[in-house]
Design a protein around this motif. Structure first.
Motif, PDB file in Angstrom:
ATOM      1  N   TRP A 121       0.833  -1.182   0.000  1.00 25.76           N
ATOM      2  CA  TRP A 121       0.000   0.000   0.000  1.00 25.76           C
ATOM      3  C   TRP A 121       0.877   1.244   0.000  1.00 25.76           C
ATOM      4  O   TRP A 121       1.841   1.355   0.741  1.00 25.76           O
ATOM      5  CB  TRP A 121      -0.888   0.054   1.244  1.00 25.76           C
ATOM      6  CG  TRP A 121      -1.871  -1.064   1.358  1.00 25.76           C
ATOM      7  CD1 TRP A 121      -2.183  -1.995   0.409  1.00 25.76           C
ATOM      8  CD2 TRP A 121      -2.651  -1.389   2.513  1.00 25.76           C
ATOM      9  NE1 TRP A 121      -3.119  -2.868   0.893  1.00 25.76           N
ATOM     10  CE2 TRP A 121      -3.439  -2.521   2.178  1.00 25.76           C
ATOM     11  CE3 TRP A 121      -2.783  -0.836   3.784  1.00 25.76           C
ATOM     12  CZ2 TRP A 121      -4.328  -3.102   3.078  1.00 25.76           C
ATOM     13  CZ3 TRP A 121      -3.665  -1.408   4.683  1.00 25.76           C
ATOM     14  CH2 TRP A 121      -4.431  -2.522   4.333  1.00 25.76           C
ATOM     15  N   ASN A 163      -3.049   5.579   1.678  1.00 24.94           N
ATOM     16  CA  ASN A 163      -4.296   4.880   1.994  1.00 24.94           C
ATOM     17  C   ASN A 163      -4.969   5.564   3.165  1.00 24.94           C
ATOM     18  O   ASN A 163      -4.359   6.354   3.880  1.00 24.94           O
ATOM     19  CB  ASN A 163      -4.037   3.404   2.288  1.00 24.94           C
ATOM     20  CG  ASN A 163      -3.236   3.187   3.547  1.00 24.94           C
ATOM     21  OD1 ASN A 163      -3.776   3.199   4.644  1.00 24.94           O
ATOM     22  ND2 ASN A 163      -1.914   3.004   3.391  1.00 24.94           N
ATOM     23  N   ASP A 164      -6.231   5.237   3.357  1.00 25.48           N
ATOM     24  CA  ASP A 164      -7.032   5.847   4.411  1.00 25.48           C
ATOM     25  C   ASP A 164      -7.276   4.876   5.566  1.00 25.48           C
ATOM     26  O   ASP A 164      -8.184   5.072   6.369  1.00 25.48           O
ATOM     27  CB  ASP A 164      -8.377   6.312   3.837  1.00 25.48           C
ATOM     28  CG  ASP A 164      -8.196   7.344   2.738  1.00 25.48           C
ATOM     29  OD1 ASP A 164      -7.269   8.158   2.861  1.00 25.48           O
ATOM     30  OD2 ASP A 164      -8.966   7.326   1.765  1.00 25.48           O
ATOM     31  N   LEU A 165      -6.497   3.822   5.636  1.00 27.26           N
ATOM     32  CA  LEU A 165      -6.697   2.802   6.655  1.00 27.26           C
ATOM     33  C   LEU A 165      -5.684   2.929   7.779  1.00 27.26           C
ATOM     34  O   LEU A 165      -4.561   3.386   7.576  1.00 27.26           O
ATOM     35  CB  LEU A 165      -6.575   1.410   6.027  1.00 27.26           C
ATOM     36  CG  LEU A 165      -7.647   1.036   5.005  1.00 27.26           C
ATOM     37  CD1 LEU A 165      -7.296  -0.284   4.351  1.00 27.26           C
ATOM     38  CD2 LEU A 165      -9.011   0.942   5.667  1.00 27.26           C
ATOM     39  N   ARG A 166      -6.081   2.495   8.955  1.00 26.64           N
ATOM     40  CA  ARG A 166      -5.176   2.388  10.095  1.00 26.64           C
ATOM     41  C   ARG A 166      -4.829   0.931  10.369  1.00 26.64           C
ATOM     42  O   ARG A 166      -4.297   0.600  11.419  1.00 26.64           O
ATOM     43  CB  ARG A 166      -5.802   3.027  11.328  1.00 26.64           C
ATOM     44  CG  ARG A 166      -6.041   4.532  11.150  1.00 26.64           C
ATOM     45  CD  ARG A 166      -6.639   5.159  12.383  1.00 26.64           C
ATOM     46  NE  ARG A 166      -6.867   6.590  12.194  1.00 26.64           N
ATOM     47  CZ  ARG A 166      -7.416   7.389  13.109  1.00 26.64           C
ATOM     48  NH1 ARG A 166      -7.795   6.893  14.290  1.00 26.64           N
ATOM     49  NH2 ARG A 166      -7.587   8.675  12.862  1.00 26.64           N
ATOM     50  N   LEU A 167      -5.120   0.072   9.405  1.00 30.08           N
ATOM     51  CA  LEU A 167      -4.835  -1.345   9.515  1.00 30.08           C
ATOM     52  C   LEU A 167      -3.412  -1.647   9.062  1.00 30.08           C
ATOM     53  O   LEU A 167      -2.821  -0.898   8.290  1.00 30.08           O
ATOM     54  CB  LEU A 167      -5.800  -2.156   8.641  1.00 30.08           C
ATOM     55  CG  LEU A 167      -7.294  -2.044   8.930  1.00 30.08           C
ATOM     56  CD1 LEU A 167      -8.064  -2.777   7.841  1.00 30.08           C
ATOM     57  CD2 LEU A 167      -7.629  -2.605  10.293  1.00 30.08           C
ATOM     58  N   LEU A 217      -7.481  -7.350   1.148  1.00 26.06           N
ATOM     59  CA  LEU A 217      -8.813  -6.807   1.389  1.00 26.06           C
ATOM     60  C   LEU A 217      -9.804  -7.341   0.365  1.00 26.06           C
ATOM     61  O   LEU A 217      -9.412  -7.870  -0.678  1.00 26.06           O
ATOM     62  CB  LEU A 217      -8.782  -5.279   1.301  1.00 26.06           C
ATOM     63  CG  LEU A 217      -7.832  -4.534   2.237  1.00 26.06           C
ATOM     64  CD1 LEU A 217      -7.836  -3.047   1.903  1.00 26.06           C
ATOM     65  CD2 LEU A 217      -8.208  -4.760   3.700  1.00 26.06           C
ATOM     66  N   GLU A 221     -13.433  -3.037  -0.706  1.00 25.66           N
ATOM     67  CA  GLU A 221     -12.728  -2.291   0.332  1.00 25.66           C
ATOM     68  C   GLU A 221     -11.415  -1.735  -0.197  1.00 25.66           C
ATOM     69  O   GLU A 221     -11.029  -0.599   0.111  1.00 25.66           O
ATOM     70  CB  GLU A 221     -12.481  -3.193   1.537  1.00 25.66           C
ATOM     71  CG  GLU A 221     -11.882  -2.493   2.741  1.00 25.66           C
ATOM     72  CD  GLU A 221     -12.867  -1.606   3.479  1.00 25.66           C
ATOM     73  OE1 GLU A 221     -12.448  -0.974   4.462  1.00 25.66           O
ATOM     74  OE2 GLU A 221     -14.057  -1.534   3.078  1.00 25.66           O
ATOM     75  N   GLN A 270     -10.397   2.256  -0.097  1.00 28.31           N
ATOM     76  CA  GLN A 270      -9.455   2.667   0.928  1.00 28.31           C
ATOM     77  C   GLN A 270      -8.000   2.775   0.494  1.00 28.31           C
ATOM     78  O   GLN A 270      -7.189   3.352   1.217  1.00 28.31           O
ATOM     79  CB  GLN A 270      -9.523   1.669   2.106  1.00 28.31           C
ATOM     80  CG  GLN A 270     -10.900   1.509   2.707  1.00 28.31           C
ATOM     81  CD  GLN A 270     -11.319   2.705   3.547  1.00 28.31           C
ATOM     82  OE1 GLN A 270     -10.634   3.726   3.584  1.00 28.31           O
ATOM     83  NE2 GLN A 270     -12.450   2.601   4.214  1.00 28.31           N
ATOM     84  N   VAL A 271      -7.636   2.207  -0.668  1.00 27.40           N
ATOM     85  CA  VAL A 271      -6.226   2.195  -1.075  1.00 27.40           C
ATOM     86  C   VAL A 271      -6.082   2.886  -2.435  1.00 27.40           C
ATOM     87  O   VAL A 271      -6.158   2.248  -3.485  1.00 27.40           O
ATOM     88  CB  VAL A 271      -5.674   0.748  -1.135  1.00 27.40           C
ATOM     89  CG1 VAL A 271      -4.168   0.769  -1.421  1.00 27.40           C
ATOM     90  CG2 VAL A 271      -5.955   0.006   0.162  1.00 27.40           C
TER      91      VAL A 271
END
Length: 351
Positions: free
Chosen positions: A87, A90-94, A99, A103, A107-108
């Motif tokens: 990635w 991205n907008d994720l905190r994972l 995915l 998703e 998010q990416v």
């Protein structure tokens, strides 16, 4: 298709020189074009100037684009199976992971993800000044070995030991892909297009190598070829080795150093000839191109280096016979992958 050896990520978690690379090819015979996706990660611990990842793409007209991922924290790969992602923004905190397709789209904005049945991504390519986006499902048909039998390591059982540099594995000799790719603003949709994948890993590429690949032959559905040769490290020495693998009908024909006599005559660019024979079968390959080819980068202890020339529109003829000369297959293609790399290539390479 059973699990192919070496499908998982090889890094042992230590701070040492290491790279792993993946190559996926999608061929669209109806338009006479292919896409090649090349992913790599180097020194995943992030402690060296070479640490980082890259995604390279060769698209329509053999045009090239590359996106560098300098942050290794955006990379993840499974140790036991083919599953990886990197990635960028991205907008994720994972933590990075595979995915769902929806998703990932949400998010990416930049990145890619790969499994043996899915390939998806979105990258901005400065070389083309445009986005490349893609999403397709894959139905594996052939791995590496006889159908319905345990799949083989391309380098033989010794490849399970840290002897050869680098390791090399054909993950999927032939598969069918359904989905779409957007390239330079045009969307290409396909159903049961032709797919291929392989990988390599270690500390360095071979000193010098060549490669031939085709699974889109005229009038010969299901015929899949991968062949190559190189000068590689074996512990403290080097050796020149070559191999040819063919899936055709319901059989796998393998020509490797431990069961065959293999020879080749490779020009610095434009002509590839290989011959192999064992007690049961014989094969001859002739590849040619008058295209200039596309330069791509290979990973290693030096980081990425522009030292490999490819075409995805090479001409290739294949002749496979029994040991006593009876024809099994004779086929041609104008959609072969042909490559030379490393060097120096001052003269023909004959063995």
């Amino acid at each position: 298709m059973q699990l192919v050896p070496h499908s998982g990520f090889h890094w042992n978690g230590r701070d040492q020189k290491f790279f792993e690379g993946w190559y996926l090819r999608l061929t669209l015979p109806e338009i006479g074009e292919s896409f090649a996706f090349m992913y790599s990660i180097a020194d995943p611990l992030g402690c060296s100037p070479q640490s980082g990842g890259a995604a390279q793409i060769v698209g329509i007209g053999e045009e090239y684009g590359c996106q560098v991922f300098s942050d290794v924290r955006g990379f993840w790969a499974a140790p036991e199976s083919l599953a990886l992602c990197h990635w960028g923004q991205n907008d994720l905190r994972l933590m990075p992971q595979i995915l769902s397709t929806s998703e990932f789209d949400r998010q990416v904005p930049q990145g890619y993800q790969v499994t043996n049945k899915l390939h998806q991504g979105s990258l901005w390519l400065s070389e083309t000044n445009s986005w490349c986006r893609w999403s397709y499902r894959i139905l594996p048909v052939h791995g590496w070995g006889q159908p319905r039998q345990p799949q083989q390591a391309t380098g033989g059982w010794l490849s399970m030991l840290p002897i050869f540099e680098p390791g090399w594995q054909i993950l999927m000799a032939h598969g069918l892909a359904t989905g779409w790719i957007e390239w330079r603003g045009q969307r290409y949709e396909f159903s049961n297009a032709i797919a291929y994948s392989e990988k390599n890993w270690g500390c360095s590429f071979p000193e010098k190598w060549f490669w031939l690949n085709c699974n889109s032959f005229d009038g010969a559905d299901g015929l899949a070829l991968t062949a190559g040769g190189g000068r590689r490290k074996v512990l403290w020495a080097t050796e020149e080795v070559g191999m040819i693998g063919i899936h055709y009908g319901d059989r796998f024909y393998e020509f490797v150093p431990w069961n065959s006599q293999i020879s080749w005559q490779i020009k610095p660019w434009g002509e590839w000839r290989m011959q192999a024979r064992n007690q049961d079968f014989q094969v001859e390959l002739v590849g040619t191109t008058d295209r200039p080819g596309t330069m791509v980068q290979t990973p290693g202890s030096h980081g990425l280096r522009l030292d490999c020339r490819d075409t995805l529109q090479g001409r290739l003829s294949l002749t496979l016979r029994t040991g006593d000369g009876e024809s099994i297959a004779s086929a041609q293609s104008n959609l072969a992958g042909l490559e030379v790399g490393g060097g120096p290539w001052y003269a023909d390479w004959t063995k």
